[in-house]
Design a protein around this motif. Structure first.
Motif, PDB file in Angstrom:
ATOM      1  N   ASP A 123       0.867  -1.181   0.000  1.00 26.29           N
ATOM      2  CA  ASP A 123       0.000   0.000   0.000  1.00 26.29           C
ATOM      3  C   ASP A 123       0.896   1.221   0.000  1.00 26.29           C
ATOM      4  OD1 ASP A 123      -2.119   1.719   0.137  1.00 26.29           O
ATOM      5  OD2 ASP A 123      -2.649   1.281   2.228  1.00 26.29           O
ATOM      6  N   THR A 124       0.600   2.169  -0.901  1.00 24.39           N
ATOM      7  CA  THR A 124       1.439   3.370  -1.041  1.00 24.39           C
ATOM      8  C   THR A 124       0.560   4.605  -1.057  1.00 24.39           C
ATOM      9  OG1 THR A 124       3.090   2.147  -2.322  1.00 24.39           O
ATOM     10  CG2 THR A 124       3.150   4.549  -2.459  1.00 24.39           C
ATOM     11  N   GLU A 125       0.950   5.613  -0.281  1.00 25.72           N
ATOM     12  CA  GLU A 125       0.300   6.926  -0.300  1.00 25.72           C
ATOM     13  C   GLU A 125       1.357   7.998  -0.140  1.00 25.72           C
ATOM     14  OE1 GLU A 125      -3.160   7.754   1.976  1.00 25.72           O
ATOM     15  OE2 GLU A 125      -3.861   5.667   1.971  1.00 25.72           O
ATOM     16  N   VAL A 126       0.988   9.232  -0.540  1.00 28.70           N
ATOM     17  CA  VAL A 126       1.913  10.360  -0.430  1.00 28.70           C
ATOM     18  C   VAL A 126       1.556  11.173   0.806  1.00 28.70           C
ATOM     19  CG1 VAL A 126       2.762  12.471  -1.509  1.00 28.70           C
ATOM     20  CG2 VAL A 126       2.289  10.451  -2.915  1.00 28.70           C
ATOM     21  N   PHE A 127       2.551  11.375   1.672  1.00 29.21           N
ATOM     22  CA  PHE A 127       2.382  12.180   2.872  1.00 29.21           C
ATOM     23  C   PHE A 127       3.505  13.214   2.923  1.00 29.21           C
ATOM     24  CE2 PHE A 127       0.780   7.913   3.989  1.00 29.21           C
ATOM     25  CZ  PHE A 127      -0.520   8.222   4.331  1.00 29.21           C
ATOM     26  N   ALA A 128       3.129  14.491   3.032  1.00 28.47           N
ATOM     27  CA  ALA A 128       4.090  15.589   3.193  1.00 28.47           C
ATOM     28  C   ALA A 128       5.206  15.526   2.152  1.00 28.47           C
ATOM     29  CB  ALA A 128       4.675  15.561   4.606  1.00 28.47           C
ATOM     30  N   GLY A 129       4.824  15.291   0.896  1.00 27.10           N
ATOM     31  CA  GLY A 129       5.800  15.292  -0.177  1.00 27.10           C
ATOM     32  C   GLY A 129       6.637  14.040  -0.275  1.00 27.10           C
ATOM     33  N   HIS A 130       6.244  12.955   0.417  1.00 25.88           N
ATOM     34  CA  HIS A 130       6.997  11.707   0.381  1.00 25.88           C
ATOM     35  C   HIS A 130       6.043  10.548   0.100  1.00 25.88           C
ATOM     36  CE1 HIS A 130       9.943  14.268   2.349  1.00 25.88           C
ATOM     37  NE2 HIS A 130      10.858  13.341   2.105  1.00 25.88           N
ATOM     38  N   SER A 131       6.485   9.636  -0.752  1.00 24.53           N
ATOM     39  CA  SER A 131       5.719   8.449  -1.059  1.00 24.53           C
ATOM     40  C   SER A 131       6.083   7.357  -0.059  1.00 24.53           C
ATOM     41  CB  SER A 131       6.032   7.991  -2.492  1.00 24.53           C
ATOM     42  OG  SER A 131       5.329   6.807  -2.799  1.00 24.53           O
ATOM     43  N   VAL A 132       5.103   6.953   0.768  1.00 24.40           N
ATOM     44  CA  VAL A 132       5.337   5.973   1.830  1.00 24.40           C
ATOM     45  C   VAL A 132       4.692   4.653   1.413  1.00 24.40           C
ATOM     46  CG1 VAL A 132       5.050   5.437   4.281  1.00 24.40           C
ATOM     47  CG2 VAL A 132       5.345   7.818   3.544  1.00 24.40           C
ATOM     48  N   THR A 133       5.468   3.548   1.513  1.00 26.26           N
ATOM     49  CA  THR A 133       4.990   2.233   1.094  1.00 26.26           C
ATOM     50  C   THR A 133       5.123   1.231   2.229  1.00 26.26           C
ATOM     51  OG1 THR A 133       5.616   2.633  -1.213  1.00 26.26           O
ATOM     52  CG2 THR A 133       5.299   0.337  -0.555  1.00 26.26           C
ATOM     53  N   GLU A 148       7.285  -4.124   6.201  1.00 23.24           N
ATOM     54  CA  GLU A 148       8.396  -3.204   5.967  1.00 23.24           C
ATOM     55  C   GLU A 148       7.853  -1.889   5.400  1.00 23.24           C
ATOM     56  OE1 GLU A 148      10.698  -5.467   3.282  1.00 23.24           O
ATOM     57  OE2 GLU A 148      11.755  -6.594   4.857  1.00 23.24           O
ATOM     58  N   VAL A 149       8.402  -0.765   5.873  1.00 22.51           N
ATOM     59  CA  VAL A 149       7.954   0.560   5.463  1.00 22.51           C
ATOM     60  C   VAL A 149       9.131   1.333   4.881  1.00 22.51           C
ATOM     61  CG1 VAL A 149       6.750   2.675   6.150  1.00 22.51           C
ATOM     62  CG2 VAL A 149       6.295   0.542   7.352  1.00 22.51           C
ATOM     63  N   THR A 150       8.908   1.980   3.728  1.00 25.58           N
ATOM     64  CA  THR A 150       9.916   2.831   3.101  1.00 25.58           C
ATOM     65  C   THR A 150       9.271   4.144   2.678  1.00 25.58           C
ATOM     66  OG1 THR A 150       9.495   1.852   0.930  1.00 25.58           O
ATOM     67  CG2 THR A 150      11.271   0.883   2.259  1.00 25.58           C
TER      68      THR A 150
END
Length: 466
Positions: A113-123, A129-131
């Motif tokens: 699952d990927t979303e954009v938060f504060a200008g960063h793509s979080v997966t 595991e989170v990147t």
């Protein structure tokens, strides 16, 4: 741990210990048609069969994060393991103590699952595991923030040299985006217009909207435009020196053009609005009414009635007489005379009427509603009938004690505008100046006829400058 908790409860029941129900959540007692539940009494501590205290319930794996991951951009993610038969993970994304959102992956959810938060793509993936990586956005660099007339906030970004972007917010919520990439563009909200130019400059105004009736229209600075419809689309063209400069048609919701200083927004339904930066007087474009043909009222006297700039229904009677010279009489929609200019008094500074060339065979008449740098709208007097010339010119004008005799000193730099068809013959746009003005009381000169409003003199000098 759950087995131990169930064992403790069962043991307590066997021992005859009362298990008290938990109190209702706050507010649940106010459901329609119910009575608030009584407050719960404190329950006796759970004990085992031999009287020893039961073990306290432990925090389960679903209640505590399995890890907290520090991410780029000041973000962090708390990762939780969820589910029994179908394990999956969730990640709560946090920045500066504020929860920005949650991701879910694995089990019955997608493998990542990927979303954009504060200008960063979080997966988040199915292994927990989170990147996070920085995202390139089209916003560009924030150069300034503006507050529009109705309170909408516009954040202006420079994307590149000829590309600016405006993000619009009302009370913190986004309401639109306007981007000017190599050309001006506009947004419109209930009659409020916001124009963003490709150099980052902006214009903001409310109203000044003309109907979608094809025809000729005059802007407050004298610019004449023609509205037409072709193949279902509306277009505008500039009328200059009696000729059209070619139509430009709207594509999409609206289009923005600049005619001289005037900024014009044309909507897809044919309505258009105009704004002239720097002008104190703004109004909707006015339809140009065709003036009737000149009428001979004597052997060497001719008269023509032309529309006035002072409001709907106001007219000016232009009389050209070989012996008496030119005369202009302004009347309102009721037929009442509001101002006069003639050979002896070529400038009525209190009203804004002016005759130039009063001692020649080709005089012209100027009118305007304000002083300062507002230009006059010029109209040529009707030509005398053939055979009425006298040595190539009329008699010299009688000097006026209040206006002087130099009535042609302000002709330099005038741009001729002589629209054909629906425009008064000889109409021109020129630049001239004095310090007097007539302004509409209340809604403005454009709506004087409808509102029945009068005029008041803004200011008047003791001796007029011509």
């Amino acid at each position: 741990m759950r087995t131990a908790l169930r064992t403790a409860i069962a043991t307590a029941l066997v021992a005859g210990v009362a298990i008290t129900a938990p109190a209702l959540a706050a507010g649940a007692a106010f459901a329609a048609g119910t009575t608030p539940a009584p407050k719960a009494t404190a329950a006796a501590p759970a004990v085992t069969a031999d009287g020893a205290p039961a073990a306290a319930p432990a925090v389960t794996a679903e209640d505590a994060p399995v890890r907290t991951v520090q991410l780029a951009g000041g973000l962090s993610a708390k990762v939780y393991a969820k589910g029994d038969q179908h394990p999956y993970y969730t990640a709560t994304v946090v920045r500066d103590g504020h929860v920005l959102g949650e991701l879910k992956a694995g089990g019955g959810y997608a493998q990542q699952d990927t979303e954009v938060f504060a200008g960063h793509s979080v997966t988040l993936n199915s292994e927990g595991e989170v990147t996070a990586t920085a995202v390139d956005t089209p916003k560009g660099t924030l150069v300034r923030t503006e507050t529009l007339l109705t309170g909408t906030v516009a954040k202006i970004y420079k994307v590149n040299q000829l590309d600016y972007r405006a993000e619009l917010f009302r009370q913190g919520s986004p309401v639109g985006v306007v981007e000017a990439n190599s050309r001006s563009t506009a947004g419109q909200d209930n009659g409020e217009f916001f124009v963003l130019n490709q150099d980052g400059t902006t214009h903001n105004w409310i109203g000044n909207i003309a109907p979608n009736t094809p025809g000729l229209y005059r802007l407050v600075d004298g610019t004449v435009l023609q509205l037409a419809k072709k193949d279902g689309r509306f277009g505008l063209q500039l009328i200059e020196n009696g000729k059209g400069r070619g139509y430009t048609y709207v594509n999409g919701a609206r289009a923005v053009w600049t005619f001289g200083k005037a900024v014009v927004v044309l909507e897809s339904d044919g309505q258009f609005a105009a704004y002239v930066p720097g002008y104190r007087y703004q109004a909707a474009p006015k339809p140009v009414v065709e003036a009737p043909a000149p009428v001979a009222t004597g052997e060497c006297t001719v008269q023509q009635v032309v529309p006035s700039v002072f409001g709907l229904g106001w007219t000016v009677a232009l009389t050209n007489d070989l012996e008496k010279g030119p005369k202009a009489v302004l009347t309102d929609e009721q037929g009442e005379v509001r101002g006069t200019a003639d050979r002896a008094h070529p400038f009525d500074s209190a009203v804004g009427l002016k005759i130039e060339g009063a001692g020649t065979l080709a005089p012209r008449f100027g009118q305007r509603t304000q002083g300062g740098d507002t230009p006059f709208r010029w109209t040529s007097f009707p030509a005398l009938p053939k055979g009425c010339e006298k040595d190539g010119s009329t008699a010299s004008p009688t000097p006026s004690a209040t206006t002087g005799t130099n009535v042609t000193a302000n002709n330099a730099g005038q741009t001729s505008v002589v629209p054909k068809g629906g425009v008064a013959a000889g109409a021109e746009l020129g630049a001239s100046d004095d310090s007097t003005a007539l302004v509409a009381a209340g809604a403005g000169a454009a709506s004087l006829a409808a509102a029945g409003l009068g005029f008041m003199v803004l200011r008047r000098r003791a001796s007029a400058r011509v």
